[in-house]
Design a protein around this motif. Structure first.
Motif, PDB file in Angstrom:
ATOM      1  N   ASP A 158       0.797  -1.219   0.000  1.00  0.00           N
ATOM      2  CA  ASP A 158       0.000   0.000   0.000  1.00  0.00           C
ATOM      3  C   ASP A 158       0.835   1.277   0.000  1.00  0.00           C
ATOM      4  OD1 ASP A 158      -2.147  -1.707   0.078  1.00  0.00           O
ATOM      5  OD2 ASP A 158      -2.640  -1.320   2.180  1.00  0.00           O
ATOM      6  N   ASP A 159       2.064   1.206   0.508  1.00  0.00           N
ATOM      7  CA  ASP A 159       2.911   2.405   0.587  1.00  0.00           C
ATOM      8  C   ASP A 159       4.377   2.023   0.419  1.00  0.00           C
ATOM      9  OD1 ASP A 159       4.183   4.789   1.022  1.00  0.00           O
ATOM     10  OD2 ASP A 159       3.256   5.173   2.975  1.00  0.00           O
ATOM     11  N   PRO A 160       4.835   1.888  -0.821  1.00  0.00           N
ATOM     12  CA  PRO A 160       6.215   1.483  -1.076  1.00  0.00           C
ATOM     13  C   PRO A 160       7.262   2.428  -0.480  1.00  0.00           C
ATOM     14  CG  PRO A 160       4.913   1.343  -3.091  1.00  0.00           C
ATOM     15  CD  PRO A 160       4.061   2.018  -2.063  1.00  0.00           C
ATOM     16  N   LEU A 175       9.579   1.417   2.452  1.00  0.00           N
ATOM     17  CA  LEU A 175      10.764   0.576   2.281  1.00  0.00           C
ATOM     18  C   LEU A 175      12.018   1.262   2.795  1.00  0.00           C
ATOM     19  CD1 LEU A 175      11.681  -2.178   1.331  1.00  0.00           C
ATOM     20  CD2 LEU A 175      12.001  -1.226  -0.939  1.00  0.00           C
ATOM     21  N   ASP A 176      12.099   2.580   2.709  1.00  0.00           N
ATOM     22  CA  ASP A 176      13.283   3.289   3.226  1.00  0.00           C
ATOM     23  C   ASP A 176      13.459   3.033   4.714  1.00  0.00           C
ATOM     24  OD1 ASP A 176      13.796   4.337   0.694  1.00  0.00           O
ATOM     25  OD2 ASP A 176      12.727   6.209   1.113  1.00  0.00           O
ATOM     26  N   SER A 205       4.524 -10.185  -5.278  1.00  0.00           N
ATOM     27  CA  SER A 205       3.971 -10.214  -6.640  1.00  0.00           C
ATOM     28  C   SER A 205       3.010  -9.068  -6.931  1.00  0.00           C
ATOM     29  CB  SER A 205       3.278 -11.554  -6.903  1.00  0.00           C
ATOM     30  OG  SER A 205       2.234 -11.745  -5.970  1.00  0.00           O
ATOM     31  N   SER A 206       2.348  -8.520  -5.918  1.00  0.00           N
ATOM     32  CA  SER A 206       1.400  -7.430  -6.171  1.00  0.00           C
ATOM     33  C   SER A 206       2.029  -6.044  -5.970  1.00  0.00           C
ATOM     34  CB  SER A 206       0.179  -7.575  -5.254  1.00  0.00           C
ATOM     35  OG  SER A 206       0.566  -7.455  -3.905  1.00  0.00           O
ATOM     36  N   MET A 207       3.340  -5.999  -5.788  1.00  0.00           N
ATOM     37  CA  MET A 207       4.031  -4.724  -5.573  1.00  0.00           C
ATOM     38  C   MET A 207       4.570  -4.171  -6.876  1.00  0.00           C
ATOM     39  SD  MET A 207       6.194  -5.617  -2.184  1.00  0.00           S
ATOM     40  CE  MET A 207       5.353  -6.305  -0.772  1.00  0.00           C
ATOM     41  N   THR A 260       9.697  -1.676  -6.120  1.00  0.00           N
ATOM     42  CA  THR A 260       9.600  -2.112  -4.725  1.00  0.00           C
ATOM     43  C   THR A 260      10.025  -3.566  -4.602  1.00  0.00           C
ATOM     44  OG1 THR A 260       7.759  -0.589  -4.407  1.00  0.00           O
ATOM     45  CG2 THR A 260       8.075  -2.281  -2.725  1.00  0.00           C
ATOM     46  N   ARG A 261       9.528  -4.389  -5.511  1.00  0.00           N
ATOM     47  CA  ARG A 261       9.888  -5.811  -5.505  1.00  0.00           C
ATOM     48  C   ARG A 261      11.396  -5.984  -5.644  1.00  0.00           C
ATOM     49  NH1 ARG A 261       7.846  -7.663 -10.081  1.00  0.00           N
ATOM     50  NH2 ARG A 261       5.770  -7.302  -9.283  1.00  0.00           N
TER      51      ARG A 261
END
Length: 142
Positions: free
Chosen positions: A98-100, A103-104, A126-128, A132-133
């Motif tokens: 929902d909010d890549p 990741l930071d 798989s849904s990112m 992001t993946r």
């Protein structure tokens, strides 16, 4: 949203008023008890710690940074493989999908948290978005 009234240290409070540590502890307690049949007795939404699952699911959309801090607390507190797998396949996966940009913060925390790295290995990416993946796979390795 379900009524999140619970007892924390003997005092009734709204689940959102519980501290991040109290939520993390209850989330771990519930998840530890909820294992496939044969390992431990299955716990369901009538489990006394279910409120923490509800709170984290609600925070994933209403306050993702707090949900992430609770996820970090869970990863710091638990070494249980089942708990960490559920953390990755649950809250962490949802937060990243929902909010890549989260990741930071995850990368910074993962540098000092073996539990978080273990949990991240259970994220289904798989849904990112592709970026992001790719970043997630660089972080957790092959």
């Amino acid at each position: 949203m379900a009524d999140l009234a619970v007892r924390v240290e003997g005092n009734p409070v709204n689940g959102h008023e519980a501290s991040d540590v109290e939520i993390a502890d209850a989330w771990i307690d519930h998840t530890y008890r909820y294992r496939p049949a044969g390992e431990r007795s299955a716990a369901h939404d009538d489990d006394p710690a279910w409120w923490a699952i509800d709170v984290v699911m609600d925070l994933q959309s209403s306050d993702p940074m707090r949900a992430l801090e609770i996820a970090f607390a869970i990863a710091r507190k638990s070494t249980d493989e089942w708990v960490l797998e559920n953390l990755g396949a649950g809250p962490l996966e949802t937060l990243l999908r929902d909010d890549p940009t989260l990741l930071d913060a995850i990368q910074i925390e993962a540098a000092s948290s073996a539990g978080l790295l273990e949990a991240l290995r259970s994220v289904w990416s798989s849904s990112m978005p592709d970026e992001t993946r790719a970043a997630l796979h660089r972080l957790i390795g092959p």
